[in-house]
Motif scaffolding. Structure first.
Motif, short mmCIF file in Angstrom:
data_model
loop_
_atom_site.label_atom_id
_atom_site.label_comp_id
_atom_site.label_asym_id
_atom_site.label_seq_id
_atom_site.Cartn_x
_atom_site.Cartn_y
_atom_site.Cartn_z
N TYR A 271 -6.35 0.74 -7.16
CA TYR A 271 -5.04 0.07 -7.12
C TYR A 271 -3.91 1.02 -6.71
CZ TYR A 271 -7.53 -3.55 -9.68
OH TYR A 271 -8.43 -4.52 -10.05
N LYS A 272 -4.25 2.24 -6.38
CA LYS A 272 -3.21 3.19 -5.97
C LYS A 272 -2.74 2.90 -4.54
CE LYS A 272 -1.84 6.22 -7.86
NZ LYS A 272 -0.64 6.33 -8.73
N GLU A 273 -1.64 3.54 -4.15
CA GLU A 273 -1.07 3.34 -2.82
C GLU A 273 -2.09 3.69 -1.75
OE1 GLU A 273 2.27 3.89 -5.66
OE2 GLU A 273 0.39 4.91 -5.28
N PRO A 274 -2.03 3.01 -0.61
CA PRO A 274 -3.07 3.19 0.42
C PRO A 274 -3.12 4.60 1.01
CG PRO A 274 -1.29 1.78 1.23
CD PRO A 274 -1.08 1.94 -0.24
N PHE A 275 -2.01 5.36 0.94
CA PHE A 275 -2.08 6.70 1.55
C PHE A 275 -2.96 7.65 0.75
CE2 PHE A 275 2.35 6.47 -0.34
CZ PHE A 275 2.10 7.20 -1.49
N TYR A 276 -3.28 7.32 -0.50
CA TYR A 276 -4.24 8.13 -1.26
C TYR A 276 -5.62 8.11 -0.60
CZ TYR A 276 -1.25 8.66 -5.42
OH TYR A 276 -0.26 9.00 -6.30
N ARG A 277 -5.99 6.96 0.01
CA ARG A 277 -7.35 6.76 0.52
C ARG A 277 -7.48 6.98 2.03
NH1 ARG A 277 -5.99 2.43 -2.74
NH2 ARG A 277 -5.64 1.04 -0.96
N ARG A 278 -6.36 7.06 2.72
CA ARG A 278 -6.40 7.00 4.19
C ARG A 278 -7.24 8.12 4.80
NH1 ARG A 278 -7.40 4.09 8.13
NH2 ARG A 278 -6.15 4.33 10.04
N VAL A 279 -7.16 9.32 4.28
CA VAL A 279 -7.91 10.43 4.87
C VAL A 279 -9.41 10.20 4.77
CG1 VAL A 279 -7.88 11.78 2.72
CG2 VAL A 279 -8.20 12.94 4.91
N TYR A 280 -9.86 9.59 3.68
CA TYR A 280 -11.29 9.36 3.49
C TYR A 280 -11.77 8.20 4.37
CZ TYR A 280 -9.94 12.12 -0.55
OH TYR A 280 -9.41 13.09 -1.35
N GLU A 281 -10.85 7.29 4.69
CA GLU A 281 -11.20 6.21 5.62
C GLU A 281 -11.31 6.74 7.05
OE1 GLU A 281 -8.76 2.80 3.04
OE2 GLU A 281 -7.93 3.62 4.90
N LEU A 282 -10.46 7.69 7.40
CA LEU A 282 -10.50 8.26 8.75
C LEU A 282 -11.70 9.19 8.94
CD1 LEU A 282 -6.72 9.10 9.26
CD2 LEU A 282 -8.03 7.36 10.49
#
Length: 718
Positions: A271-282
């Motif tokens: 539920y955290k902000e999307p920028f926490y996950r973006r690096v792992y998605e890239l």
């Protein structure tokens, strides 16, 4: 008969009230020895100063960015009280009543300083950074009440000057100041709540009071403590913050620090902000092995990294209480995972001392909502967010590493500034940037060798997408961000990330104008005219110079050894010890020609100007400490030799000391010029002020009775 009895009773009440309102050394004190009283008053003033600096901004939240105004109020109150010491009749509200008024004022908690400023950013002040300007009134209100609180204490202090030999009085003052720092150090170490702070202060005040007034004094102090106790219910206290946990949805807690609202949130990582996950998605597929998280907070960044398979994580957090709350209450329990190593330290200091290399380094929302100390306008994260710090982080990346910054940056110019700082550090390689809108204004900035592994052509130049109205935080732009040379990078000498460029924000000019009005009004009102005519300009310039010198020493040690409360406490303790050494030196050696000491001081100051701060960042911490100590504390010691030598020859020690304190206020205000010229060049006005002091030395006909420490250290150098 009844009327006569009533007249006698009312006469006694008035006599008692009149004696209580007369601010003088009590006739029947619990402790009568003047040396012991000097120790206790110095202890009380320094302790109360630190209490105000820590306690008031925790409820009046934007004062977190104006701690040095509370420091200036403390020095002004001490100076005005000293100037009033020569008034024979001086009726004033006693300290316990003023303390109660201050506590009630803070408890009403109606003051939210909505900062009308677009040229400097403050966390929590709103995205537009605009608000009704009349809320600025909180600053003069708090400044005024803190100033008033110190006047009765320092008047008593001034009256003790004539009762003890000069250097003896000075020695007991410094010992009292050292005791105050040591006591507050202990409080910070054990994270003790404010009720205990006020109990310590109450004990000191009761020991200084008269036997007749002890009941009334104790009752008023007890009322203050009741209010403080009510305020602290349900709070946690760290060395930096007042912390309240509010339940969050779907689970976990919102971390509210210093009444700022959602400074952090401990909720499930999904539920955290999307920028926490973006690096792992890239970069999918558990491709990061060893991560460093700077500003780990309560654990959300760590929990996200664990969920995406990072094998080893070093989590660095400056606040031990927030780290402990993360251990206890974060629903993901990231800090109990054996793959996580916890470090309580300043992030920049960790970067300068670690020998490890990481394939992922995250600057995790480091926005502190507080200053490093009351002596500077630096925030806790200032030296972490400089171009020099980014270069230090780059040096710890592996050959396939990636550096990331993300936060709610609130203004486009701040994103541009950080992008250019990062890109120029990585040999002008354009960073990959994702920007977010909706609920706030956020961005993720990444750079490093691993960017080369992104699929060719998948991402082009940074561009923004059509932005439908949406309250949820979502991507509004992405791509490789072009660099420019139009931004002013934050550096170790000019560590002001939240300023667009070298400037003197209007908010501080208004604040300093307010201080000037209070100082002039207070001096003209409280000081006898004959005292003002004997104002000591020599001591005034010594105070202004020393305050700036102290600021430079503090910033040097914050850079080299971290911006933690421990480093600050040790620096102030060391400065007070140098004052004590200067006293002993002047006792043992009668310096007849002081000009050579001035010349040696000028030489060391010029060397400090010529030597850039990064030159002191040597890899060996022992050599770094020795070199920094020599460059930072040698001028401090010489300055104290000069001060104590002048003070020893002062004929009116109380006026000399008050003049010195007023000079310190000027020095504290001039510290804001670092926003224009950086910290190294602040040493130029230091040299100018000491030169003026040398020229005026022979004209100030004052004699040392005894006392008090250079540059304002009775109320501590805090």
């Amino acid at each position: 008969m009844h009327q006569a009895f009533a007249r006698v009773s009312s006469g006694r009440i008035w006599s008692w009230l009149s004696s209580w309102l007369r601010v003088d050394t009590p006739k029947q004190p619990f402790i009568a020895d003047p040396r012991a009283r000097i120790f206790l008053v110095s202890f009380a003033m320094l302790f109360f100063e630190l209490l105000c600096i820590r306690w008031v901004p925790s409820y009046v939240r934007y004062l977190s960015y104006f701690n040095n105004f509370i420091l200036m109020a403390s020095f002004l109150g001490i100076g005005l009280g000293m100037l009033s010491a020569r008034r024979k009749n001086f009726w004033f509200l006693p300290f316990p009543l003023l303390l109660l008024a201050m506590v009630i004022l803070v408890a009403l908690n109606k003051f939210t300083l909505l900062i009308n400023s677009t040229d400097v950013l403050y966390y929590g002040a709103g995205e537009a950074q605009s608000a009704t300007a009349e809320n600025f009134i909180v600053l003069p209100i708090i400044f005024g009440i803190v100033t008033l609180c110190f006047i009765p204490l320092s008047r008593m202090f001034g009256q003790l000057f004539t009762q003890v030999k000069p250097l003896t009085a000075y020695t007991f003052d410094i010992i009292g100041s050292l005791a105050g720092i040591a006591c507050f150090y202990t409080i910070s170490y054990f994270a003790l709540p404010p009720l205990l702070w006020f109990i310590v202060l109450a004990v000191l005040i009761l020991l200084l009071s008269s036997r007749k007034a002890v009941a009334a004094t104790g009752a008023v102090l007890l009322a203050s403590m009741v209010v403080v106790w009510q305020l602290e219910i349900g709070t946690y206290w760290s060395p930096y913050y007042k912390i309240i946990l509010h339940p969050a949805v779907p689970s976990g807690y919102i971390v509210d620090v210093n009444n700022a609202g959602g400074h952090q949130s401990m909720i499930p990582w999904q539920y955290k902000e999307p920028f926490y996950r973006r690096v792992y998605e890239l970069f999918p597929g558990r491709s990061f092995h060893h991560a460093l998280i700077l500003g780990a907070g309560s654990g959300s960044d760590t929990a996200t990294a664990l969920a995406y398979g990072v094998q080893s994580i070093t989590a660095v957090e400056i606040d031990p209480t927030i780290l402990q709350l993360g251990k206890q209450f974060n629903p993901d329990q990231p800090y109990s995972n054996p793959r996580v190593k916890l470090v309580v330290n300043d992030g920049r200091n960790f970067l300068e001392n670690t020998t490890e290399r990481y394939d992922l380094i995250i600057f995790a929302l480091p926005d502190s909502l507080t200053l490093t100390s009351s002596n500077t306008s630096l925030r806790l994260e200032s030296f972490l967010l400089t171009q020099n710090s980014i270069a230090a982080a780059r040096a710890h990346l592996t050959s396939n590493g990636l550096l990331i910054l993300y936060n709610f940056y609130r203004e486009n110019w701040l994103v541009d500034k950080l992008v250019n700082m990062v890109g120029h550090t990585f040999n002008n390689q354009e960073p990959f940037v994702s920007t977010y809108g909706g609920r706030g204004r956020g961005a993720l900035i990444m750079d490093g060798p691993r960017l080369a592994t992104l699929p060719p052509g998948e991402f082009g130049q940074y561009h923004e997408f059509p932005n439908p109205v949406n309250d949820r935080l979502h991507v509004i732009g992405e791509g490789f961000y072009p660099l420019s040379s139009n931004t002013t990078p934050a550096t170790d000498d000019w560590p002001f990330l939240y300023l667009v460029g070298h400037s003197f924000p209007l908010i501080y000019i208004e604040g300093l104008a307010m201080v000037l009005v209070f100082a002039l009004g207070g001096a003209l009102t409280l000081a006898p005219r004959k005292v003002l005519r004997r104002f000591d300009w020599h001591m005034f310039f010594l105070g202004a110079a020393f305050m700036l010198l102290e600021v430079k020493s503090l910033t040097t040690f914050s850079l080299l050894f971290g911006s933690t409360w421990l480093v600050n406490s040790l620096v102030f303790f060391a400065i007070l010890c140098s004052v004590l050494l200067a006293i002993l030196f002047n006792r043992r050696f009668k310096v007849k020609r002081i000009a050579p000491v001035y010349l040696l001081l000028f030489a060391i100051l010029v060397l400090n100007i010529l030597l850039p701060p990064e030159a002191l960042l040597l890899s060996n911490p022992v050599i770094r400490y020795i070199l920094a100590s020599a460059l930072a504390f040698a001028p401090v010691f010489l300055a104290n030799i000069i001060f104590t030598n002048s003070f020893r020859d002062s004929e009116t020690a109380d006026i000399a000391f008050a003049s010195n304190l007023l000079g310190i206020i000027v020095g504290a205000g001039l510290e804001y010029f670092s926003m224009l010229i950086g910290y190294r060049l602040l040493l130029i006005p230091v040299i100018v002020f000491y030169a003026l002091a040398l020229l005026l030395r022979g004209r100030s006909g004052q004699k040392a009775q005894g006392q008090e420490a250079e540059a304002g250290v009775p109320a501590g150098v805090a």
